[in-house]
Design a protein around this motif. Structure first.
Motif, PDB file in Angstrom:
ATOM      1  N   GLU A 116      25.069  33.444  33.705  1.00  0.00           N
ATOM      2  CA  GLU A 116      24.995  34.657  34.529  1.00  0.00           C
ATOM      3  C   GLU A 116      23.738  35.487  34.265  1.00  0.00           C
ATOM      4  N   CYS A 117      22.962  35.126  33.261  1.00  0.00           N
ATOM      5  CA  CYS A 117      21.714  35.852  32.958  1.00  0.00           C
ATOM      6  C   CYS A 117      20.497  34.943  33.053  1.00  0.00           C
ATOM      7  N   ALA A 118      20.667  33.752  33.506  1.00  0.00           N
ATOM      8  CA  ALA A 118      19.603  32.806  33.883  1.00  0.00           C
ATOM      9  C   ALA A 118      18.605  32.383  32.813  1.00  0.00           C
ATOM     10  N   PRO A 119      18.837  32.242  31.538  1.00  0.00           N
ATOM     11  CA  PRO A 119      20.023  32.618  30.774  1.00  0.00           C
ATOM     12  C   PRO A 119      19.783  33.709  29.723  1.00  0.00           C
ATOM     13  N   VAL A 120      18.524  34.140  29.509  1.00  0.00           N
ATOM     14  CA  VAL A 120      18.180  34.822  28.257  1.00  0.00           C
ATOM     15  C   VAL A 120      18.730  36.243  28.149  1.00  0.00           C
ATOM     16  N   ILE A 121      19.403  36.493  27.019  1.00  0.00           N
ATOM     17  CA  ILE A 121      19.829  37.834  26.625  1.00  0.00           C
ATOM     18  C   ILE A 121      19.146  38.211  25.312  1.00  0.00           C
ATOM     19  N   CYS A 122      19.177  37.298  24.350  1.00  0.00           N
ATOM     20  CA  CYS A 122      18.566  37.531  23.034  1.00  0.00           C
ATOM     21  C   CYS A 122      17.690  36.357  22.635  1.00  0.00           C
ATOM     22  N   ILE A 123      16.654  36.651  21.863  1.00  0.00           N
ATOM     23  CA  ILE A 123      15.786  35.621  21.296  1.00  0.00           C
ATOM     24  C   ILE A 123      15.496  35.983  19.849  1.00  0.00           C
ATOM     25  N   GLY A 124      15.635  35.001  18.955  1.00  0.00           N
ATOM     26  CA  GLY A 124      15.287  35.221  17.558  1.00  0.00           C
ATOM     27  C   GLY A 124      13.787  35.144  17.353  1.00  0.00           C
ATOM     28  N   HIS A 125      13.313  35.789  16.292  1.00  0.00           N
ATOM     29  CA  HIS A 125      11.885  35.788  15.974  1.00  0.00           C
ATOM     30  C   HIS A 125      11.718  35.334  14.534  1.00  0.00           C
ATOM     31  N   LYS A 126      10.880  34.319  14.337  1.00  0.00           N
ATOM     32  CA  LYS A 126      10.830  33.678  13.024  1.00  0.00           C
ATOM     33  C   LYS A 126      10.308  34.589  11.922  1.00  0.00           C
ATOM     34  N   ASP A 127       9.573  35.657  12.276  1.00  0.00           N
ATOM     35  CA  ASP A 127       9.064  36.557  11.246  1.00  0.00           C
ATOM     36  C   ASP A 127      10.094  37.569  10.782  1.00  0.00           C
ATOM     37  N   LYS A 128      11.196  37.693  11.521  1.00  0.00           N
ATOM     38  CA  LYS A 128      12.230  38.649  11.124  1.00  0.00           C
ATOM     39  C   LYS A 128      13.638  38.131  11.449  1.00  0.00           C
ATOM     40  N   TYR A 129      13.806  36.813  11.347  1.00  0.00           N
ATOM     41  CA  TYR A 129      15.072  36.193  11.713  1.00  0.00           C
ATOM     42  C   TYR A 129      16.176  36.561  10.721  1.00  0.00           C
ATOM     43  N   LYS A 130      17.336  36.898  11.249  1.00  0.00           N
ATOM     44  CA  LYS A 130      18.474  37.280  10.415  1.00  0.00           C
ATOM     45  C   LYS A 130      19.565  36.217  10.533  1.00  0.00           C
ATOM     46  N   LEU A 131      20.045  35.761   9.396  1.00  0.00           N
ATOM     47  CA  LEU A 131      21.090  34.744   9.388  1.00  0.00           C
ATOM     48  C   LEU A 131      22.321  35.216  10.145  1.00  0.00           C
ATOM     49  N   LYS A 132      22.955  34.274  10.821  1.00  0.00           N
ATOM     50  CA  LYS A 132      24.182  34.483  11.586  1.00  0.00           C
ATOM     51  C   LYS A 132      23.990  35.396  12.796  1.00  0.00           C
ATOM     52  N   GLY A 173      19.508  36.697  17.416  1.00  0.00           N
ATOM     53  CA  GLY A 173      18.228  37.259  17.781  1.00  0.00           C
ATOM     54  C   GLY A 173      18.324  38.666  18.323  1.00  0.00           C
ATOM     55  N   GLU A 174      17.175  39.125  18.832  1.00  0.00           N
ATOM     56  CA  GLU A 174      17.075  40.495  19.326  1.00  0.00           C
ATOM     57  C   GLU A 174      17.228  40.532  20.850  1.00  0.00           C
ATOM     58  N   VAL A 175      17.845  41.593  21.340  1.00  0.00           N
ATOM     59  CA  VAL A 175      17.965  41.792  22.777  1.00  0.00           C
ATOM     60  C   VAL A 175      16.560  41.902  23.375  1.00  0.00           C
ATOM     61  N   ILE A 176      16.329  41.165  24.445  1.00  0.00           N
ATOM     62  CA  ILE A 176      15.000  41.126  25.071  1.00  0.00           C
ATOM     63  C   ILE A 176      14.876  42.317  26.008  1.00  0.00           C
ATOM     64  N   THR A 177      14.347  43.395  25.472  1.00  0.00           N
ATOM     65  CA  THR A 177      14.368  44.671  26.175  1.00  0.00           C
ATOM     66  C   THR A 177      13.446  44.726  27.384  1.00  0.00           C
TER      67      THR A 177
END
Length: 550
Positions: A355-371, A374-378
């Motif tokens: 329903e979001c085609a598809p991206v809502i969040c994407i992780g970033h390797k310089d600040k990735y948090k386990l579990k 990723g961050e909301v793609i503002t």
């Protein structure tokens, strides 16, 4: 906000990269962007001659291939609506969805159409093999029009198609250009209507966060009928001028590793299962040895060893790969910790929905948090948690923005159910959102269990832990009369190789449950288990049909 529609980006890319390779089936001859433009133009001429109007629906029901990608880009650039149907649907389901979508053409494969009949799809005027171009079935005089498609192209372009001839009429941002049927894990398929705005927003934001490189190479292993594969493996590369190579083989190491070495992509996207097999193929013998386990346990003091393992693993993805990313399913926590914490590999995960085609969040390797996912793609998405304390108390994830779909085809009632009064889309996922915009998912709202003392239990969190225990292939946690039961599908190959009998297997599983209960809160402990020797029934996307086992 995106700067232009993906249709105009595609047009600009064709002109800019005219003589450069565009799309190729692995180990076969491919086409340049100029040759792709000619095929797109021939499709437009054919469909116009056959009487199709802007907004008409064209279904694609086939395995991912170059023909699939060419057909879809022809559809959307010509003002039509592409209907994506998974090639694993039964013939009856495919015919039903072709009819439900009001499609007038079906692009498929002979092996699939052999079990269908155009008489069961009364709106169709033609059925075409997306790989060979053979006309498989037709109505009225479509066969004669189809036979003259090359002649009509030659009459319009006697000197061949030139760069200056390429023009795609732009479409309104809110035009529906795709219908992606998704069955979810609990009900009948729903046609997700995706707009020019939805795809354009994704095409705009992905290169900001991921190394999709213009003129670079891309290896596709994802199914195009799923939104993850459609947007990331087809639309994005072809709107950027990349050379898209489609594996077309099972994405297992014996096929995948030679292809990665040959293609040398800048980024590799896959589901967690594919990465798990790549880990096993590249560094499995080291991480499973007693010496390797000891060094990884004390990874901070064995940095050189971990760096060597990282090099072995990452180099298997080609000499140019700078990021490995997953989506579509949760990655087992021990694999995530191995890649991110111990090996410090360039790995992230993300979160999205059809329903979001598809991206809502994407992780970033310089600040990735386990579990996290990723961050909301503002740039194109807003998110909120429906909770009194969104950082600490899980609530349903709501989103809105340019990525959010326009509704379910012919299903206004269900569309209304998933939208809040103030215009947010209810994702159906439970999670928390920290101050930095990082999303942590707990599970699906509908799957949440309630303990006897009122505590919320998310079965997916428990299943991730159980699935990595010895001889477990997959599992479900269900609640029956306030008792939580683990339904476990055993790994038949490993059990057979071990030579253990039923009694020994049950003893191992009891041990697995005991270890599991030490890893989870007491209120969510598992009381009993059942063993299965056949996989769970799944949706085309691969999600377990939970409603069949509750």
């Amino acid at each position: 906000m995106f700067d232009s529609t993906f249709i105009k980006k595609f047009e600009k890319t064709i002109k800019k990269h005219w003589n450069e390779p565009a799309v190729t089936d692995y180990q076969q001859a491919g086409v340049t962007y100029g040759e792709l433009a000619a095929e797109v133009e021939m499709n437009h001429i054919l469909w116009c001659a056959a009487g199709l109007k802007r907004g008409d629906k064209i279904s694609i029901n086939a395995k991912s291939c170059a023909g699939w990608a060419k057909t879809f880009m022809s559809i959307v650039s010509g003002g039509y609506v592409g209907v994506q149907l998974f090639d694993g649907y039964t013939p009856a389901d495919t015919q039903q969805l072709v009819n439900h979508s009001d499609s007038v053409l079906l692009y498929t494969e002979k092996r699939l159409y052999d079990n269908m009949d155009i008489e069961n799809m009364p709106n169709l005027i033609g059925v075409i093999d997306v790989k060979t171009g053979d006309l498989l079935a037709f109505r009225n005089n479509f066969d004669s029009i189809y036979a003259k498609r090359q002649q009509m192209f030659n009459e319009k372009h006697p000197d061949g198609l030139k760069q200056e001839d390429v023009y795609f009429e732009d479409r309104d941002a809110d035009d529906v250009c795709g219908i992606n049927y998704t069955s979810g894990s609990t009900g009948s398929p729903k046609g997700v209507m995706l707009t020019i705005r939805n795809f354009s927003a994704n095409v705009y934001l992905l290169p900001i966060h991921f190394p999709f490189v213009e003129d670079g190479n891309y290896l596709s292993v994802l199914p195009f009928a799923h939104i993850f594969g459609l947007t990331c493996d087809v639309i994005e590369p072809l709107c950027l001028g990349m050379h898209l190579t489609i594996l077309g083989l099972p994405p297992i190491p014996p096929y995948l590793r030679p292809a990665l070495s040959e293609v040398n992509p800048s980024i590799f996207l896959a589901v967690p299962l594919i990465l798990s097999k790549m880990i096993e193929s590249t560094i499995g013998e080291f991480i499973s040895s007693e010496e390797g386990k000891a060094k990884l346990e004390n990874y901070k003091e064995n940095r050189e060893y971990c760096d060597s393992l990282r090099h072995l693993f990452v180099s298997a993805f080609g000499k140019n790969c700078t990021l490995i990313a997953t989506g579509g399913a949760a990655i087992p926590s021990e694999l995530e910790e191995l890649l991110v914490t111990k090996l410090q590999a360039p790995f992230v995960t993300g979160y999205g929905m059809t329903e979001c085609a598809p991206v809502i969040c994407i992780g970033h390797k310089d600040k990735y948090k386990l579990k996290s996912c990723g961050e909301v793609i503002t740039e194109c998405v807003e998110a909120r948690i429906n909770s009194v304390d969104p950082e600490h108390i899980p609530g349903e994830v709501h989103v809105k923005g340019d990525c959010v779909f326009s509704g379910y085809y012919k299903n206004p009632a269900v569309t209304a159910e998933v939208m809040t009064e103030d215009g947010w889309f209810r994702t159906g996922d439970m999670g928390v959102l920290d101050k930095e915009g990082t999303l942590f998912l707990m599970g699906r709202c509908k799957n949440m269990l309630l303990s006897s003392n009122g505590q919320n239990i998310f079965p997916e969190e428990i299943e991730v832990l159980l699935n990595v225990k010895p001889f477990v292939a997959e599992s479900l946690i269900v609640q029956r009369d306030a008792i939580r039961v683990a339904i476990i599908v055993i790994d038949n190959d490993k059990v057979a190789a071990s030579g253990m009998d039923a009694s020994a297997l049950n003893a191992v599983m009891r041990g697995n449950i005991e270890k599991l209960n030490k890893e989870i809160p007491a209120y969510s402990s598992i009381t009993d288990f059942e063993l299965r020797f056949e996989p769970f029934a799944k949706t085309p996307k691969g999600s377990i049909k939970r409603f069949m086992y509750s």
